[in-house]
Scaffold this active site. Structure first.
Site, short mmCIF file in Angstrom:
data_model
loop_
_atom_site.label_atom_id
_atom_site.label_comp_id
_atom_site.label_asym_id
_atom_site.label_seq_id
_atom_site.Cartn_x
_atom_site.Cartn_y
_atom_site.Cartn_z
N SER A 11 -67.10 -159.65 -19.18
CA SER A 11 -66.15 -158.69 -19.72
C SER A 11 -66.88 -157.68 -20.62
O SER A 11 -67.64 -158.06 -21.49
CB SER A 11 -65.08 -159.44 -20.52
OG SER A 11 -64.17 -158.50 -21.02
N GLY A 12 -66.64 -156.42 -20.33
CA GLY A 12 -67.25 -155.36 -21.15
C GLY A 12 -68.62 -154.93 -20.66
O GLY A 12 -69.30 -154.12 -21.29
N GLU B 34 -65.40 -164.47 -19.36
CA GLU B 34 -65.23 -164.26 -20.80
C GLU B 34 -65.07 -165.57 -21.57
O GLU B 34 -64.52 -166.54 -21.08
CB GLU B 34 -64.06 -163.30 -21.10
CG GLU B 34 -62.72 -163.74 -20.62
CD GLU B 34 -61.67 -162.62 -20.78
OE1 GLU B 34 -62.03 -161.43 -20.92
OE2 GLU B 34 -60.48 -162.96 -20.77
N THR C 230 -65.56 -151.86 -14.63
CA THR C 230 -64.50 -150.90 -14.35
C THR C 230 -65.05 -149.48 -14.34
O THR C 230 -64.71 -148.68 -13.46
CB THR C 230 -63.39 -151.02 -15.41
OG1 THR C 230 -62.95 -152.38 -15.42
CG2 THR C 230 -62.24 -150.12 -15.11
N GLY D 136 -64.10 -159.82 -15.94
CA GLY D 136 -65.39 -160.52 -15.99
C GLY D 136 -65.28 -161.82 -16.75
O GLY D 136 -64.31 -162.09 -17.48
N SER E 36 -60.39 -153.58 -21.72
CA SER E 36 -60.67 -154.71 -20.83
C SER E 36 -59.60 -154.83 -19.74
O SER E 36 -58.39 -154.77 -20.03
CB SER E 36 -60.71 -155.98 -21.67
OG SER E 36 -60.98 -157.07 -20.83
N SER E 37 -60.05 -154.98 -18.53
CA SER E 37 -59.08 -155.14 -17.43
C SER E 37 -58.49 -156.52 -17.54
O SER E 37 -59.22 -157.51 -17.54
CB SER E 37 -59.79 -155.01 -16.08
OG SER E 37 -60.77 -153.99 -16.14
N ASN F 42 -64.06 -156.05 -25.18
CA ASN F 42 -64.03 -154.73 -24.55
C ASN F 42 -62.76 -154.01 -24.98
O ASN F 42 -61.67 -154.57 -24.90
CB ASN F 42 -64.05 -154.94 -23.01
CG ASN F 42 -64.05 -153.63 -22.25
OD1 ASN F 42 -63.94 -152.54 -22.83
ND2 ASN F 42 -64.16 -153.72 -20.94
N1 LIG Z 1 -71.96 -146.36 -17.36
C1 LIG Z 1 -71.48 -146.34 -18.58
N2 LIG Z 1 -71.76 -145.31 -19.39
C2 LIG Z 1 -71.26 -145.26 -20.64
N3 LIG Z 1 -70.47 -146.20 -21.14
C3 LIG Z 1 -70.14 -147.26 -20.40
C4 LIG Z 1 -70.61 -147.38 -19.05
N4 LIG Z 1 -70.14 -148.51 -18.55
C5 LIG Z 1 -69.39 -149.08 -19.53
N5 LIG Z 1 -69.38 -148.33 -20.63
C6 LIG Z 1 -68.68 -148.62 -21.90
O1 LIG Z 1 -68.37 -149.97 -21.92
C7 LIG Z 1 -66.98 -150.16 -21.99
C8 LIG Z 1 -66.57 -151.33 -21.17
O2 LIG Z 1 -66.75 -151.05 -19.82
P1 LIG Z 1 -65.80 -151.63 -18.71
O3 LIG Z 1 -66.21 -150.98 -17.45
O4 LIG Z 1 -64.40 -151.49 -19.11
O5 LIG Z 1 -66.19 -153.12 -18.71
P2 LIG Z 1 -65.68 -154.28 -17.77
O6 LIG Z 1 -64.75 -153.68 -16.80
O7 LIG Z 1 -66.91 -154.82 -17.16
O8 LIG Z 1 -65.03 -155.22 -18.66
C9 LIG Z 1 -66.37 -148.87 -21.51
O9 LIG Z 1 -65.13 -148.67 -22.11
C10 LIG Z 1 -67.38 -147.85 -21.97
O10 LIG Z 1 -67.18 -147.53 -23.31
MG LIG Z 2 -62.87 -154.01 -16.48
#
Ligand SMILES: Nc1ncnc2c1ncn2[C@@H]1O[C@H](COP(=O)(O)OP(=O)(O)O)[C@@H](O)[C@H]1O
Ligand SMILES: [Mg+2]
Length: 1023
Positions: free
Chosen positions: A106-107, A385, A111, A383, A159-160, A156
């Protein structure tokens, strides 16, 4: 940008496969080096490792997309666009389905990665206006789903809290034409409860912060999150990284794009508001401890917003209806129970609405035409967690990650190595941790945790979370990945509570607190509440609950079982597609940019199996293909296999590989497949194929054009030959007709010729006509040109003798006429004179013909030459003619030059001022000239005139002119005689002599011995 690309080239190594040593330390060091330079992407072969930078990087611009479009994977620095593009092009060329498995805790950035890919396709695929709307909808479904399905957690801020699998459908042209979303298990418990530092789903805060005053008023809400129990439990309603007000606007806008009309949007926000109101419904206890409601305000709002009866709602929230012996008994709830029911209702409404939302979005992005499409699926699921307290939700989420890890192992490590074995490729097995043991622990039928949980949920009697724990301990007490407080050794026991069980997940240990497991798994909502919701005036709620209620007779499957079967379906579906992997790593736990937590990274590298993957990749082969397929695609690259290879496919492939110059260690021949070690080898082959395809197409095109042209030419030639033969035929027929006609004409001609002498009859009429015509034609062109030409007249054929003669006369007459018409008065006088001359001399005097062409004049001596005295003497008689002459004396014939002048009445012989002789015309009785060409004229004068001395002899060079003038003036025509031999001359009365004429070499005049005047004339040659 160019410099940025070169910088990328220099920092660390872009593909772990190329690392000198495959140690964890080397891998982490490379990741760190690159991370420090904001190079967050690195490959392991075609797998993309991404490290969350927690800051905006300038690498997702349109320009960057253009750079990666259609470029081979390894030609540019690693990027998520390269992976997206490669998946897209492979899909297009191989016409098969793909999916991108995005994993990480997660984070870690899953996404975000899935959004980047979707954006890449939205921008880089061919587009039309129609498709653009589909694309916009797909893109815009994201903010809506995130608002309703994402929340701030400790891991996060976005977070989804649901799993999402999205298919993007492409047609054969590569246009993105539609999509479909599958959602997995929304973490509904968050609606009613949030841990400290976490929030409810974004949409609640967005509505309260961003909704217009009007809207809030309609929904009975206040612009204060603190007012709502459901929003304040985590004690962090406001988060610095989140701007709810702006997000509200985006969501409103997105709802419009995905075709949500006002009614739908209205209902949607009524549901959201009703949940908030439900959370504020507070119960008090009556004397017996039963729940009762003191303040009805929020309940009224709920009934109002959902369109249900308020009393009925109150009843359902505080009493349970029990059916006993056809009687309904109302059993009152305790406060806790009432709160449980209230929360269950809030979660059910929200959860159902979320599913409804996904379905609605699917309706708008769905492509309804039935043509064949290929898809690229994006799997972005919650993810792995671990929280301080982990509950049923984490259990489900981590189980899901366990399953995806299993899928990854299946598709890469295990399947790959098994394949090498099966294909007889020499292979040193790479050891890896197979998490199947954990998956089995969780999901095995009758034995797994899920089975135990379900059993506890379903069994009659007093099942509780704790009895569930006991059952677990009984069943899997000695499982290496399972431990509980009771089963643990001392050390571990210290770290656990009594109600906990701990699982050793592939990604680490997670301690789960069993509290709530049974309830959450049962997800119970009492029938009476369901029935009430079915009657809701809110269309979304009534629709959701009615469909939920369809098979109400059967006990619904438990939540975890539903989840398990949906994951099973998902893995089955994914197994049928070609996989691409993105492994997302968290750089640190505190969401800080620039922090590279080595320990955290090492942990993720380990449990994500990156090292094993790397080892398999390094030792293995990047690409493999069935001989038949490989040959089918690349056979045009080798003359021996093109266009057909008749032998064994493997032999063909071997030939092909040799022809392409594959080095021995670059490829291996398996039992049914060729294995190619490096992607670059394949890319080189693919490039050659592309070029060759192009050449082939050109060749085929040329051949076809040639073939067509040839056909065309042949057709034209055939047509030409046909036309030619027709033309020749026509010509021949014409020729034949002509000859037949000619024969007839010639025969007729001959016949006519034979019979030409006869009177006109059928045999000769045409011939005669022809003869006539041809004679007349010839005659026309050969007519005599002058009157004098008497010889040119064409001899006529006998039939035309008469006509010819007539024509001849006519013609001459015509010529004469023309001639005469053309004569001037002067010429006329001349001719008249010449006529006179002719009548006198023609045929008589030898030099007459010469005179014809000499024009006559009236005077050969000008007036000035004549003596004035003489002139004055004879003027009154009018001088008609004058000419110089030689006069021969009568005595002795002495020659004397004299002027000879003719007047109206007389002829004068003048010597200077003296008129030597005047001969009156009356006295002139005759004039004699010789027949020769001399100029001697003898005038015979009468004797009656006493003044006359005798005949006059003169020699005149203009004899004919002089005598013609004289004969005209004096009318003496008949007096002129042409004499041969000699002329008698009377010198004196009675005394005669003669002028004798003869011819000789020289003209001479002299007195002959006989006393005569001898005149010798030269002979004039007559023509
Ligand atoms: N490629 C990226 N560039 C900049 N920031 C990112 C990137 N990927 C993730 N982040 C940061 O990390 C945070 C969490 O990403 P997210 O995709 O929501 O995580 P996950 O879906 O894996 O839990 C995002 O809100 C953003 O702030
Ligand atoms: Mg996500």
């Amino acid at each position: 940008m160019e410099s940025a690309l070169t910088a990328r080239d220099r920092v660390g190594i872009q593909d772990f496969v190329l690392l000198d040593e495959t140690t964890e330390a080397a891998v982490i060091s490379n990741l760190k080096k690159r991370f420090n330079k904001d190079l967050i992407y690195t490959y392991i072969g075609t797998l993309l490792v991404s490290v969350n930078p927690y800051k905006e990087l300038d690498i997702y611009s349109q320009k960057q997309m253009d750079v990666y479009m259609g470029v081979n994977f390894f030609e540019l620095p690693p990027h998520i666009y390269a992976l997206a593009d490669n998946a897209y092009h492979t899909m297009l060329t191989e016409f098969n389905n793909h999916f991108v498995l995005i994993s990480g805790e997660s984070g870690a950035g899953k996404t975000e990665a899935s959004k980047k890919i979707l954006q890449y396709y939205a921008v880089s695929c061919p587009s039309t206006t129609l498709l653009n709307t589909v694309r916009d909808k797909m893109l815009m479904s994201n903010p809506v789903l995130e608002a309703f399905g994402n929340a701030k957690t400790l891991k996060n801020d976005n977070s989804s809290r649901f799993g999402k699998y999205m298919d993007i459908q492409f047609d054969s042209q590569g246009d993105a034409v539609g999509g479909h979303i599958l959602n997995y298990l929304l973490e509904k418990s968050r609606v009613a409860h949030q841990n400290h530092g976490e929030r409810n789903f974004h949409i609640f805060y967005q509505l309260v912060e961003g909704g217009s005053d009007n809207l809030l008023q309609q929904l009975g809400l206040e612009r204060d999150c603190q007012r709502y129990n459901y929003l304040t439990q985590g004690q962090c309603a406001t988060v610095s990284s989140i701007n709810d007000r702006n997000d509200w606007k985006s969501v409103k806008n997105a709802l419009q794009v995905i075709d949500f009309d006002e009614t739908n949007t209205g209902h949607l926000f009524e549901v959201v508001a009703s949940v908030l109101h439900l959370g504020n419904v507070q119960f008090d206890a009556d004397g017996k401890g039963h729940a009762l409601l003191n303040d009805n305000t929020d309940l009224d709002w709920v009934s109002n917003l959902l369109g249900v009866d308020a009393n009925k709602l109150l009843e359902d929230l505080t009493f349970r209806k029990i059916e006993a012996k056809r009687e309904q008994v109302l059993s009152p709830f305790t406060i806790d129970h009432a709160i449980y029911v209230r929360d269950a209702l809030a979660k059910a409404i929200y959860g159902q609405t979320f599913t409804w939302l996904v379905n609605r979005i699917n309706e708008t992005i769905e492509n309804k035409d039935s043509s064949r499409k290929t898809v690229i699926g994006l799997l972005d699921i919650y993810g792995f967690e671990v929280f301080y307290v982990n509950s049923f939700e984490q259990f489900c989420i981590n189980y899901c990650n366990e399953k995806l890890q299993q899928l990854f192992i299946q598709l890469t490590l295990k399947a790959e190595q098994e394949e090498y074995e099966a294909e007889g490729i020499e292979w040193e097995p790479v050891l890896f941790f197979n998490n199947k043991i954990i998956c089995d622990l969780v999901e095995e039928k009758h034995r797994g945790i899920i089975s135990v949980l379900d059993e506890e949920c379903l069994r009659p009697g007093d099942a509780t979370d704790l009895t569930f724990l006991e059952r677990l301990e009984e069943k899997m007490g000695n499982h290496p990945h399972f431990v509980t407080h009771k089963l643990a050794d001392k050390m571990i026991r210290k770290t656990m509570e009594r109600g906990d069980f701990r699982l050793l997940h592939y990604a680490g240990e997670v301690t789960y607190c069993v509290v709530g497991f049974l309830d959450k798994n049962n997800d119970l909502l009492y029938r009476n509440i369901k029935d009430l919701m079915c009657r809701s005036k809110n269309a979304i709620v009534s629709e959701c609950f009615s469909s939920m209620d369809l098979d109400n007779k059967k006990r619904p499957e438990t939540v975890v079982t539903q989840f398990k079967s949906s994951l099973l379906k998902l893995t089955e579906m994914l197994m049928a597609k070609e996989a691409w992997y993105i492994r997302c790593l968290k750089s640190n736990e505190s969401k800080q940019q620039g922090q590279f937590d080595e320990a955290l990274i090492r942990h993720q590298v380990k449990y994500l199996g990156l090292m094993e993957h790397l080892r398999v990749r390094r030792a293995g082969f990047a690409y493999r293909r069935k001989y038949e397929d490989f040959l089918k695609r690349y056979k045009p690259l080798c003359p021996a296999t093109w266009p057909h290879w008749r032998g064994q496919p493997a032999d063909g492939v071997e030939l092909l590989a040799q022809h392409l110059g594959y080095l021995p260690d670059e490829y291996k021949m398996g039992r049914t497949k060729i294995f190619i070690r490096h992607p670059r080898t394949l890319y080189a082959t693919e490039d050659a194929y592309e070029k060759c395809k192009h050449d082939l197409a050109t060749r085929l095109q040329a051949k076809y054009k040639g073939y067509k042209a040839k056909g065309e030419f042949r057709k034209q030639k055939e047509a030409a030959t046909k036309i030619e033969s027709c033309w020749r035929g026509a010509q021949a027929r014409k020729e034949k007709e002509k000859r037949a006609w000619a024969v007839k004409v010639i025969k007729k001609f001959i016949n006519g010729y034979i019979n030409r002498g006869q009177a006109k009859n059928t045999d000769n009429s045409e011939y005669l006509a022809f003869v006539r015509q041809s004679y007349l034609n010839r005659l026309k062109n050969n007519l005599p040109k002058t009157v004098l030409d008497k010889t040119t007249w064409l001899t006529p054929p006998s039939v035309l003798t008469e006509a010819s003669e007539m024509l001849r006369k006519l013609h001459y007459r015509l010529m004469v006429r023309k001639y005469v018409r053309g004569i001037t008065p002067q010429k006329k006088v001349q001719l008249q004179m010449k006529f006179v001359t002719s009548s006198i001399f023609k045929g008589k005097k030898e030099n007459y013909p010469h005179s014809i062409t000499q024009p006559f004049v009236n005077s050969r001596i000008s007036d000035q030459e004549i003596n004035m005295g003489v002139l004055s003497m004879i003027r009154k008689e009018q001088i008609k003619y004058s000419v110089p002459v030689i006069k021969y004396d009568r005595n002795g014939f002495k020659p004397r030059p004299r002027q000879f002048i003719l007047t109206q009445t007389a002829a004068y012989v003048v010597e200077e001022a003296k008129i030597k002789q005047r001969v009156l015309y009356m006295s002139l009785k005759g004039i004699s000239v010789s027949n020769l060409s001399d100029g001697i004229i003898v005038f015979h004068i009468t004797r009656e005139d006493p003044k006359q001395k005798g005949d006059l002899i003169i020699q005149c060079d203009h004899l004919f002119e002089c005598l013609t003038q004289l004969s005209i003036i004096a009318n003496k025509q008949s007096a002129i005689k042409v004499v041969q031999g000699s002329i008698k001359v009377e010198i004196q009365p009675g005394k005669e002599t003669a002028v004798d004429f003869s011819t000789g070499q020289e003209p001479m005049v002299y007195k002959a011995k006989n006393g005569h005047l001898m005149v010798v004339a030269t002979r004039t040659r007559t023509r």
